[in-house]
Design a protein around this motif. Structure first.
Motif, PDB file in Angstrom:
ATOM      1  N   CYS A  17      -7.579   6.262  -4.402  1.00 41.44           N
ATOM      2  CA  CYS A  17      -8.755   5.655  -3.764  1.00 41.44           C
ATOM      3  C   CYS A  17      -9.415   6.691  -2.847  1.00 41.44           C
ATOM      4  O   CYS A  17      -8.990   7.844  -2.793  1.00 41.44           O
ATOM      5  N   ASP A  18     -10.470   6.276  -2.140  1.00 43.40           N
ATOM      6  CA  ASP A  18     -11.201   7.164  -1.233  1.00 43.40           C
ATOM      7  C   ASP A  18     -10.975   6.718   0.211  1.00 43.40           C
ATOM      8  O   ASP A  18     -10.495   5.614   0.442  1.00 43.40           O
ATOM      9  N   ASP A  19     -11.382   7.551   1.160  1.00 45.89           N
ATOM     10  CA  ASP A  19     -11.142   7.166   2.561  1.00 45.89           C
ATOM     11  C   ASP A  19     -12.124   6.110   3.062  1.00 45.89           C
ATOM     12  O   ASP A  19     -12.030   5.658   4.192  1.00 45.89           O
ATOM     13  N   ASP A  20     -13.080   5.699   2.199  1.00 46.57           N
ATOM     14  CA  ASP A  20     -13.897   4.539   2.554  1.00 46.57           C
ATOM     15  C   ASP A  20     -13.566   3.352   1.641  1.00 46.57           C
ATOM     16  O   ASP A  20     -14.376   2.456   1.457  1.00 46.57           O
ATOM     17  N   THR A  21     -12.380   3.377   1.059  1.00 50.70           N
ATOM     18  CA  THR A  21     -11.887   2.247   0.271  1.00 50.70           C
ATOM     19  C   THR A  21     -10.906   1.447   1.115  1.00 50.70           C
ATOM     20  O   THR A  21      -9.964   2.021   1.674  1.00 50.70           O
ATOM     21  N   PHE A  22     -11.122   0.150   1.205  1.00 54.91           N
ATOM     22  CA  PHE A  22     -10.122  -0.722   1.818  1.00 54.91           C
ATOM     23  C   PHE A  22      -9.244  -1.251   0.692  1.00 54.91           C
ATOM     24  O   PHE A  22      -9.734  -1.804  -0.287  1.00 54.91           O
ATOM     25  N   VAL A  23      -7.935  -1.073   0.830  1.00 54.69           N
ATOM     26  CA  VAL A  23      -7.000  -1.453  -0.236  1.00 54.69           C
ATOM     27  C   VAL A  23      -6.148  -2.632   0.212  1.00 54.69           C
ATOM     28  O   VAL A  23      -5.558  -2.589   1.301  1.00 54.69           O
ATOM     29  N   ARG A  24      -6.107  -3.675  -0.610  1.00 47.47           N
ATOM     30  CA  ARG A  24      -5.091  -4.705  -0.395  1.00 47.47           C
ATOM     31  C   ARG A  24      -3.851  -4.248  -1.157  1.00 47.47           C
ATOM     32  O   ARG A  24      -3.784  -4.350  -2.385  1.00 47.47           O
ATOM     33  N   VAL A  25      -2.915  -3.733  -0.410  1.00 51.16           N
ATOM     34  CA  VAL A  25      -1.768  -3.051  -1.006  1.00 51.16           C
ATOM     35  C   VAL A  25      -0.965  -4.012  -1.886  1.00 51.16           C
ATOM     36  O   VAL A  25      -0.617  -3.682  -3.029  1.00 51.16           O
ATOM     37  N   ASP A  26      -0.686  -5.220  -1.369  1.00 49.73           N
ATOM     38  CA  ASP A  26       0.151  -6.159  -2.130  1.00 49.73           C
ATOM     39  C   ASP A  26      -0.529  -6.622  -3.418  1.00 49.73           C
ATOM     40  O   ASP A  26       0.094  -6.622  -4.484  1.00 49.73           O
ATOM     41  N   SER A  27      -1.798  -6.981  -3.347  1.00 49.67           N
ATOM     42  CA  SER A  27      -2.486  -7.470  -4.553  1.00 49.67           C
ATOM     43  C   SER A  27      -2.625  -6.381  -5.599  1.00 49.67           C
ATOM     44  O   SER A  27      -2.507  -6.653  -6.801  1.00 49.67           O
ATOM     45  N   SER A  28      -2.872  -5.141  -5.155  1.00 48.75           N
ATOM     46  CA  SER A  28      -3.000  -4.047  -6.103  1.00 48.75           C
ATOM     47  C   SER A  28      -1.665  -3.821  -6.813  1.00 48.75           C
ATOM     48  O   SER A  28      -1.613  -3.682  -8.042  1.00 48.75           O
ATOM     49  N   LEU A  29      -0.586  -3.814  -6.039  1.00 47.74           N
ATOM     50  CA  LEU A  29       0.741  -3.625  -6.630  1.00 47.74           C
ATOM     51  C   LEU A  29       1.082  -4.776  -7.582  1.00 47.74           C
ATOM     52  O   LEU A  29       1.618  -4.551  -8.673  1.00 47.74           O
ATOM     53  N   ASN A  30       0.730  -6.004  -7.186  1.00 48.57           N
ATOM     54  CA  ASN A  30       0.975  -7.165  -8.052  1.00 48.57           C
ATOM     55  C   ASN A  30       0.302  -7.018  -9.406  1.00 48.57           C
ATOM     56  O   ASN A  30       0.881  -7.389 -10.425  1.00 48.57           O
ATOM     57  N   GLU A  31      -0.930  -6.514  -9.408  1.00 46.20           N
ATOM     58  CA  GLU A  31      -1.652  -6.323 -10.667  1.00 46.20           C
ATOM     59  C   GLU A  31      -0.877  -5.420 -11.604  1.00 46.20           C
ATOM     60  O   GLU A  31      -0.812  -5.662 -12.802  1.00 46.20           O
ATOM     61  N   ALA A  32      -0.298  -4.359 -11.030  1.00 45.52           N
ATOM     62  CA  ALA A  32       0.485  -3.431 -11.847  1.00 45.52           C
ATOM     63  C   ALA A  32       1.784  -4.094 -12.309  1.00 45.52           C
ATOM     64  O   ALA A  32       2.169  -3.991 -13.485  1.00 45.52           O
ATOM     65  N   ASN A  33       2.430  -4.818 -11.412  1.00 42.88           N
ATOM     66  CA  ASN A  33       3.698  -5.464 -11.757  1.00 42.88           C
ATOM     67  C   ASN A  33       3.547  -6.513 -12.854  1.00 42.88           C
ATOM     68  O   ASN A  33       4.472  -6.759 -13.620  1.00 42.88           O
TER      69      ASN A  33
END
Ligand SMILES: *[C@@H]1O[C@H](CO)[C@@H](O)[C@H](O)[C@H]1NC(C)=O
Length: 369
Positions: A218-234
């Motif tokens: 991602c970029d330094d102006d991206t806000f990441v929802r860490v849990d939801s992003s990981l869930n998508e991969a899982n």
């Protein structure tokens, strides 16, 4: 400009100033232009913001946008019915007005990266950043990098920063990297054409140094929802290769204009399917393929890092099937309710979004700048 209203106001001002040179009007302030008469307009970048003078008289001023670096300004646009006779660039500042790491960085232990994990981790997040983006990095540290998955080292996140043209910036950057322990300095001068090398570095770091199951960029102006992003991969299931993000299909290179791509750079008519750059995830086998091809000097590089990724995943897919997952919640153009990632978020917005997540437990956008 500091916020949208301010921005509108000042450009409206400027448009009015220039646009009205066409007709005679009565105004209740010293109007500096006369139709057909030459004038000298000076735009200076001062301590607090931009100042506009016409024929030596101050006309208007507006403050810098938060988190905005003066070096990001690459052009000057003029509106209205005017002819430009000459443009001079003089006395460009030798010190950056927004270069004040001590103003942005909060040297507190609580913002340091957690200890390096011993074993494998679920996900590695590489954040592209520029040397002088002190405020942006600090906002990321104080917002989504505080997620419990990162605090517990199940997910590791690092900034990837190249060297800045200015020595002072690099000195501060090194100090910042030593203190927070969350910056990987890639050893070349930062430039748009070389951004793709940071992506390669993220893949390499994610599989060689961290040993992560998934690698996210991602970029330094991206806000990441860490849990939801990981869930998508899982969700995809163990052992499968994956490429998740906001996918573009059948996009074509622009062949004219500022962002044009030459036939030499990209000979084909279409780009391969690729995920937008501000937030995508790949599995470690794909990242390992990229790192290995790079080490063996076989990796084809294209200046747009997201298109490059699409090309590499495409190559990998021809030997082992990759699950391509499109999800528009990896938002490219800003923020949407229920986002997984949001882009173009200012430091203030980052903190506001994190705050909202903590308080309401719901992903909500923050609409100020
Ligand atoms: C990936 O490979 C599969 C099987 O060869 C193919 O059907 C599919 O079109 C490929 N996907 C992409 C996006 O290249």
């Amino acid at each position: 400009p500091n916020d949208h209203t301010e921005e509108k106001k000042s450009s409206w001002w400027l448009n009015r100033l220039i646009g009205r040179t066409k007709k005679t009007v009565t105004v209740d302030w010293p109007y500096p232009f006369v139709e057909g008469k030459l004038f000298v307009l000076t735009l200076s970048a001062g301590l607090e913001g931009y100042h506009v003078n016409v024929d030596g008289r101050h006309i208007t001023s507006f403050p810098y946008r938060t988190g905005f670096a003066l070096e990001d300004a690459t052009g000057l646009a003029l509106n209205g019915d005017i002819d430009v006779n000459a443009v001079f660039a003089a006395s460009l500042p030798s010190t950056h007005p927004s270069f004040a790491p001590q103003r942005h960085l909060e040297m507190s232990d609580k913002w340091r990266a957690p200890p390096f994990p011993d074993g494998p981790v679920d996900m590695f997040i590489g954040v592209l950043s520029a040397g002088n983006h002190f405020a942006e990095r600090m906002a990321v540290r104080k917002s989504w990098m505080q997620h419990s998955l990162i605090k517990s080292s199940r997910v590791v996140a690092r900034f990837f920063v190249a060297l800045h043209a200015r020595k002072e910036v690099n000195i501060e950057l090194k100090k910042e990297a030593e203190f927070f322990g969350d910056i990987v300095i890639v050893p070349y001068m930062d430039s748009y054409d070389l951004v793709v090398l940071k992506t390669v570095a993220i893949c390499e770091y994610g599989v060689r140094t961290v040993s992560a199951k998934y690698i996210m960029k991602c970029d330094d102006d991206t806000f990441v929802r860490v849990d939801s992003s990981l869930n998508e991969a899982n969700k995809i299931g163990d052992g499968k290769s994956l490429y998740i993000g906001n996918m573009n299909y059948y996009h074509k290179p622009l062949r004219s204009g500022k962002w044009s791509v030459t036939y030499e750079e990209w000979p084909e008519e279409d780009y391969p399917p690729y995920a937008n750059g501000p937030g995508y995830i790949i599995s470690s086998d794909v990242a390992d393929f990229i790192a290995t091809e790079f080490e063996e000097r076989k990796l084809k590089l294209f200046k747009m890092e997201d298109v490059s990724m699409g090309m590499w995943v495409g190559q990998f897919n021809s030997t082992k099937r990759v699950e391509y997952v499109h999800n528009s919640k990896f938002c490219q153009f800003g923020c949407i309710e229920d986002y997984y990632t949001a882009h173009y978020q200012s430091p203030r917005q980052m903190l506001c979004m994190w705050h909202k997540l903590q308080i309401y437990g719901r992903p909500q956008c923050c609409n100020m700048r």
